[in-house]
Write a protein that holds these residues in place. Structure first.
Motif, PDB file in Angstrom:
ATOM      1  N   HIS A 286      61.551  19.456  21.725  1.00 44.19           N
ATOM      2  CA  HIS A 286      62.194  20.681  22.202  1.00 44.19           C
ATOM      3  C   HIS A 286      61.199  21.842  22.264  1.00 44.19           C
ATOM      4  O   HIS A 286      61.296  22.696  23.155  1.00 44.19           O
ATOM      5  CB  HIS A 286      63.371  21.074  21.325  1.00 44.19           C
ATOM      6  CG  HIS A 286      64.075  22.300  21.827  1.00 44.19           C
ATOM      7  ND1 HIS A 286      64.851  22.295  22.976  1.00 44.19           N
ATOM      8  CD2 HIS A 286      64.081  23.586  21.374  1.00 44.19           C
ATOM      9  CE1 HIS A 286      65.299  23.513  23.199  1.00 44.19           C
ATOM     10  NE2 HIS A 286      64.850  24.321  22.242  1.00 44.19           N
ATOM     11  N   SER A 287      60.255  21.879  21.340  1.00 43.55           N
ATOM     12  CA  SER A 287      59.268  22.962  21.319  1.00 43.55           C
ATOM     13  C   SER A 287      58.473  23.055  22.612  1.00 43.55           C
ATOM     14  O   SER A 287      58.063  24.138  23.031  1.00 43.55           O
ATOM     15  CB  SER A 287      58.303  22.769  20.140  1.00 43.55           C
ATOM     16  OG  SER A 287      58.967  22.876  18.906  1.00 43.55           O
ATOM     17  N   VAL A 288      58.239  21.909  23.278  1.00 41.79           N
ATOM     18  CA  VAL A 288      57.392  21.903  24.480  1.00 41.79           C
ATOM     19  C   VAL A 288      58.181  21.703  25.769  1.00 41.79           C
ATOM     20  O   VAL A 288      57.606  21.721  26.856  1.00 41.79           O
ATOM     21  CB  VAL A 288      56.300  20.808  24.364  1.00 41.79           C
ATOM     22  CG1 VAL A 288      55.488  20.983  23.086  1.00 41.79           C
ATOM     23  CG2 VAL A 288      56.899  19.399  24.415  1.00 41.79           C
ATOM     24  N   ASP A 342      63.319  27.424  19.049  1.00 36.14           N
ATOM     25  CA  ASP A 342      62.789  28.458  19.954  1.00 36.14           C
ATOM     26  C   ASP A 342      62.236  29.651  19.180  1.00 36.14           C
ATOM     27  O   ASP A 342      61.177  30.195  19.506  1.00 36.14           O
ATOM     28  CB  ASP A 342      63.877  28.924  20.913  1.00 36.14           C
ATOM     29  CG  ASP A 342      64.259  27.869  21.937  1.00 36.14           C
ATOM     30  OD1 ASP A 342      63.449  26.941  22.157  1.00 36.14           O
ATOM     31  OD2 ASP A 342      65.364  27.963  22.509  1.00 36.14           O
ATOM     32  N   LYS A 343      62.956  30.052  18.148  1.00 41.21           N
ATOM     33  CA  LYS A 343      62.525  31.188  17.331  1.00 41.21           C
ATOM     34  C   LYS A 343      61.198  30.889  16.646  1.00 41.21           C
ATOM     35  O   LYS A 343      60.318  31.760  16.556  1.00 41.21           O
ATOM     36  CB  LYS A 343      63.597  31.512  16.294  1.00 41.21           C
ATOM     37  CG  LYS A 343      63.242  32.694  15.393  1.00 41.21           C
ATOM     38  CD  LYS A 343      64.360  32.931  14.380  1.00 41.21           C
ATOM     39  CE  LYS A 343      63.989  34.098  13.447  1.00 41.21           C
ATOM     40  NZ  LYS A 343      65.056  34.323  12.426  1.00 41.21           N
ATOM     41  N   ARG A 344      61.039  29.653  16.172  1.00 42.76           N
ATOM     42  CA  ARG A 344      59.796  29.267  15.508  1.00 42.76           C
ATOM     43  C   ARG A 344      58.602  29.373  16.453  1.00 42.76           C
ATOM     44  O   ARG A 344      57.487  29.699  16.048  1.00 42.76           O
ATOM     45  CB  ARG A 344      59.903  27.842  14.979  1.00 42.76           C
ATOM     46  CG  ARG A 344      60.908  27.664  13.870  1.00 42.76           C
ATOM     47  CD  ARG A 344      60.391  28.186  12.559  1.00 42.76           C
ATOM     48  NE  ARG A 344      59.483  27.259  11.908  1.00 42.76           N
ATOM     49  CZ  ARG A 344      58.618  27.588  10.967  1.00 42.76           C
ATOM     50  NH1 ARG A 344      58.489  28.851  10.603  1.00 42.76           N
ATOM     51  NH2 ARG A 344      57.834  26.686  10.396  1.00 42.76           N
ATOM     52  N   MET A 345      58.833  29.099  17.744  1.00 37.41           N
ATOM     53  CA  MET A 345      57.735  29.104  18.712  1.00 37.41           C
ATOM     54  C   MET A 345      57.424  30.499  19.254  1.00 37.41           C
ATOM     55  O   MET A 345      56.438  30.677  19.969  1.00 37.41           O
ATOM     56  CB  MET A 345      58.056  28.154  19.867  1.00 37.41           C
ATOM     57  CG  MET A 345      58.044  26.678  19.491  1.00 37.41           C
ATOM     58  SD  MET A 345      56.426  26.075  18.952  1.00 37.41           S
ATOM     59  CE  MET A 345      55.533  26.045  20.518  1.00 37.41           C
ATOM     60  N   ARG A 346      58.251  31.500  18.936  1.00 41.27           N
ATOM     61  CA  ARG A 346      58.026  32.841  19.486  1.00 41.27           C
ATOM     62  C   ARG A 346      56.765  33.498  18.934  1.00 41.27           C
ATOM     63  O   ARG A 346      56.209  34.401  19.564  1.00 41.27           O
ATOM     64  CB  ARG A 346      59.241  33.730  19.213  1.00 41.27           C
ATOM     65  CG  ARG A 346      60.403  33.441  20.145  1.00 41.27           C
ATOM     66  CD  ARG A 346      61.574  34.359  19.889  1.00 41.27           C
ATOM     67  NE  ARG A 346      62.788  33.796  20.456  1.00 41.27           N
ATOM     68  CZ  ARG A 346      63.992  33.848  19.908  1.00 41.27           C
ATOM     69  NH1 ARG A 346      64.145  34.470  18.740  1.00 41.27           N
ATOM     70  NH2 ARG A 346      65.038  33.302  20.493  1.00 41.27           N
TER      71      ARG A 346
END
Length: 560
Positions: A286-288, A342-346
Motif C-alpha cells: 500500500h505504501s507504494v 498513508d500518514k506514515r509515508m507523509r
C-alpha cells in the motif's frame, strides 16, 4: 534467422533451437513444484503425478527437504503454510516452534543485564519445541488425499539409500564442520567425513531414516512420543536443554485466518502473526501503490528511494507491534488501515533520506522480530500451497539429536532476548516479542498467494531471515509492475532496508553507479552483501504454470 543456416545440419540446428526455446519458456498445465533441492522437487512432482493434491505434495516435499536440505529443511523446526483451494477457500497453518515451559524472559541475560554471547544460538537452550511434524500431520488430515505413508516414504528412501550432494550443500557442510565437531563432542556429527565433502558425493543418514519410519508408521506419535521423543529428551538432558515430554505432548499447530488485502487489481493472501511477514508485506504494497513504479523502472533511483522509505517505516512498526497473537494483542486492523499507512509515508521527502533515528513505531488512537527454505506448489485441480519452513540459522543450533539423526533449531533467538538488542539478523524487538513459556517467537516468513480477477495468479515465498519480507515484496513488484516473467523476477538483483541499521543493503551489481550516486547525495548509506533471499515462485499464465527457481541456490522447478 534460419535463412543463414545451410547444409545437411540445418534441420537439426533448427530443431535443437526450438527445443531450447521450449525448455526456456516451459509452461505446465497439470501442476508444478518449485523448491530448494532437486531431489525434493522430484519427490513433490511424483506425488502430483500419482494423483496427489498440492497439500500431499507439500507434505512429501517438507520431509524430503528434511533429508536433502539440512541447512533449513527440517523435522526439528517449524514453519507456516498458506493454502488456497481451487474454489477460492483460504487458510493458513501456523506450525511455528514454541518456547518450552521452562523458558523465561531473562534466560539469555547475565546478572549484570548483558546478553550472554551465543546462548540463544548454539546451545541446547536455543531450541524451541519443534512443530514441523505436527504441522504436516494436521495439514494432511484436513486437506490430504493420498495415504500418509506414501508421502513420507520418499524421504525415507533418500535418507537410507543416500542422495547426491550438490556443490552448495558440500560447501555449507564443510564451512560448518568445525562447529558440528565442537557442539557435538559428546554426541554424533552425522556429517563427519575424513575428507571435505564435494559435489557428487553421496550422503547416507540411516538414523534419520529410522526416525522418518517412526513418523510414517505412527504419524504424530512417532515424533512426539516413543523412541524419537526419548532421543530428544536424552539430548536435552545431555546439554542442559529445556524441552520436556510435557512440552512435546502439549505442542499443537494452529489454523489461523489468512491476512488479506489488495494491491491494485490483485488480492494478496498471506500469513498472519506470529509471522510479521503478512502485515509488513501488505503495508509495503500500500505504501507504494499510488506511485508510477512501472514508469520509473526496476531498481532506478526513484523506485529504490520509495521502496527504502516504505521498508524503513514498516520495520519500525514491526519492532513494537508484532508478536504471538495468543500472548499479545497485535493491532492488525490499525497496522493495515490505509489512512495509517498513508500518514506514515507523509514524512517521506524526495530531496533527502529520512534518518532511521527520526522514525519510530507509529501510534494509534486508544492503543497502549538466515536460513530458511520455501516451496511453492500448484496441482492439477487448481489448489495452491505456499510454505516457508526453518531452523532459523543455517543448520539451526548445529546440534544433532543423537540416535534420531536430525538437527535442533535455534528459534529462541527470534524472541527479543533484551528490548532494543538486535538478534542474529539485526532485528530489534520489545515486549510484544519477549520470551514467555509456550509462546511462539516472531518470524519474518512470508508465504503468499495472489489472485488476479478472482483466479489464482501467483504462489511465492523465500528464505532469508530479516530480508524475507523485502524479497517477497520486490519480487511481486518485478512481476506486476516491471513485467518480468517468473524466472526473471526471482533472478533479478535485490536490495534491502530494515530500519536498523540505517543502511541499504545490496547484492553485487544490484544498482547502477548513477543510481547509487544520486541516492548517496541525498544521504542514503549503502552496504554490499552476499545473496539476498532465494525466492521460489509460480505464476499462472494463459499457457499454464510458469516457475521461477532462484539461481542463488539449488532451487529447482519441476512440472508436468
Amino acid at each position: 534467422m534460419f535463412m543463414f543456416i545451410k547444409g545437411r545440419w540445418s534441420k537439426f540446428v533448427v530443431i535443437a533451437f526450438m527445443l531450447f526455446v521450449n525448455v526456456a519458456q516451459a509452461q505446465y498445465r497439470k501442476g508444478m513444484v518449485v523448491c530448494a533441492y532437486p531431489d525434493a522437487a522430484t519427490v513433490g512432482l511424483n506425488i502430483l503425478k500419482k494423483g496427489g493434491n498440492a497439500v500431499d505434495a507439500a507434505v512429501a516435499v517438507q520431509f524430503a527437504l528434511a533429508v536433502t536440505l539440512p541447512q533449513a529443511g527440517n523435522i526439528g523446526g517449524g514453519g507456516f503454510m498458506v493454502y488456497r483451494s481451487a474454489g477460492g477457500e483460504t487458510n493458513t497453518l501456523d506450525y511455528r516452534e514454541k518456547a518450552p515451559a521452562a523458558a523465561s524472559a531473562n534466560m539469555y541475560v547475565d546478572a549484570s543485564g548483558n546478553i550472554i554471547p551465543d546462548k540463544s544460538l548454539y546451545t541446547h537452550q536455543a531450541a524451541g519445541v519443534p512443530g514441523s511434524v505436527d504441522g504436516m500431520v494436521q495439514a494432511h488430515q484436513k486437506y490430504g488425499k493420498l495415504k500418509w505413508a506414501d508421502l513420507v516414504q520418499p524421504a525415507i528412501d533418500l535418507a537410507s539409500k543416500g542422495f547426491v550432494v550438490t556443490r552448495h550443500l558440500a560447501n555449507d557442510i564443510n564451512s560448518s564442520q568445525a562447529q558440528f565437531n565442537k557442539l557435538n563432542e559428546k554426541g554424533v556429527n552425522y556429517f563427519a567425513k575424513a575428507r571435505a565433502w564435494k559435489a557428487g558425493d553421496t550422503l547416507f543418514l540411516p538414523d534419520l531414516a529410522n526416525t522418518l519410519i517412526q513418523i510414517r508408521d505412527k504419524k504424530r506419535a512417532g515424533f512426539y512420543n516413543g523412541i524419537v521423543a526419548k532421543h530428544i529428551l536424552n539430548e536435552m538432558k545431555a546439554g542442559n536443554g529445556l524441552i520436556t515430554q510435557a512440552d512435546l505432548n502439549n505442542y499443537r499447530s494452529v489454523w489461523r485466518k489468512a491476512i488479506t488485502g489488495n494491491y491494485k487489481s490483485f488480492k494478496v493472501i498471506t500469513m498472519p502473526p506470529p509471522s510479521s511477514g503478512g502485515i509488513a508485506l501488505l503495508q509495503l504494497l500500500h505504501s507504494v501503490e499510488k506511485y508510477p513504479l512501472s514508469r520509473w523502472g526496476h531498481n532506478n533511483d526513484s523506485t529504490v528511494q520509495l521502496v527504502t522509505e516504505a521498508e524503513r517505516r514498516v520495520y519500525a512498526d514491526r519492532s513494537k507491534y508484532l508478536g504471538d497473537p495468543d500472548f499479545f494483542k497485535v493491532p492488525v486492523d490499525s497496522l493495515l488501515n490505509t489512512a495509517y499507512v498513508d500518514k506514515r509515508m507523509r514524512s517521506f521527502n524526495w530531496s533527502a533520506a529520512t534518518p532511521s533515528s527520526a522514525i519510530q513505531p507509529g501510534s494509534f488512537a486508544g492503543y497502549e522480530s538466515d536460513q530458511t527454505t520455501h516451496f511453492s506448489i500448484v496441482d492439477a485441480y487448481g489448489n495452491a500451497v505456499s510454505i516457508t519452513t526453518t531452523l532459523n540459522g543455517s543448520f539451526g543450533n548445529k546440534i544433532f539429536v543423537k540416535g534420531a539423526g536430525f538437527l535442533l533449531n535455534n528459534e529462541m533467538d527470534d524472541f527479543s532476548s533484551k528490548p532494543g538488542v538486535p538478534n542474529m539478523y539485526g532485528l530489534v524487538g520489545g515486549k510484544a516479542n519477549s520470551i514467555q513459556p509456550g509462546k511462539r517467537m516472531l518470524s519474518s516468513m512470508t508465504p503468499t498467494i495472489i489472485e488476479k480477477d478472482g483466479k489464482l495468479f501467483m504462489v511465492v515465498g523465500t528464505p532469508g531471515g530479516s530480508t524475507i519480507i523485502t524479497s517477497v515484496f520486490e519480487t511481486i513488484l518485478n512481476v506486476v509492475e516491471f513485467n518480468q516473467d517468473a524466472q526473471q523476477a526471482v533472478t533479478s538483483k535485490r536490495f534491502h532496508h530494515q530500519w536498523l541499521p540505517d543502511e541499504i543493503q545490496t547484492e553485487n551489481d544490484a544498482l547502477k553507479h548513477p543510481v547509487i550516486d544520486i541516492l548517496q547525495r541525498k544521504g542514503y548509506k549503502f552496504k554490499t552483501r552476499g545473496n539476498i533471499g532465494r525466492v521460489d515462485m509460480i505464476v499462472v499464465t494463459l499457457d499454464g504454470f510458469a516457475g521461477g527457481a532462484d539461481p542463488r541456490g539449488d532451487d529447482t522447478k519441476a512440472g508436468w
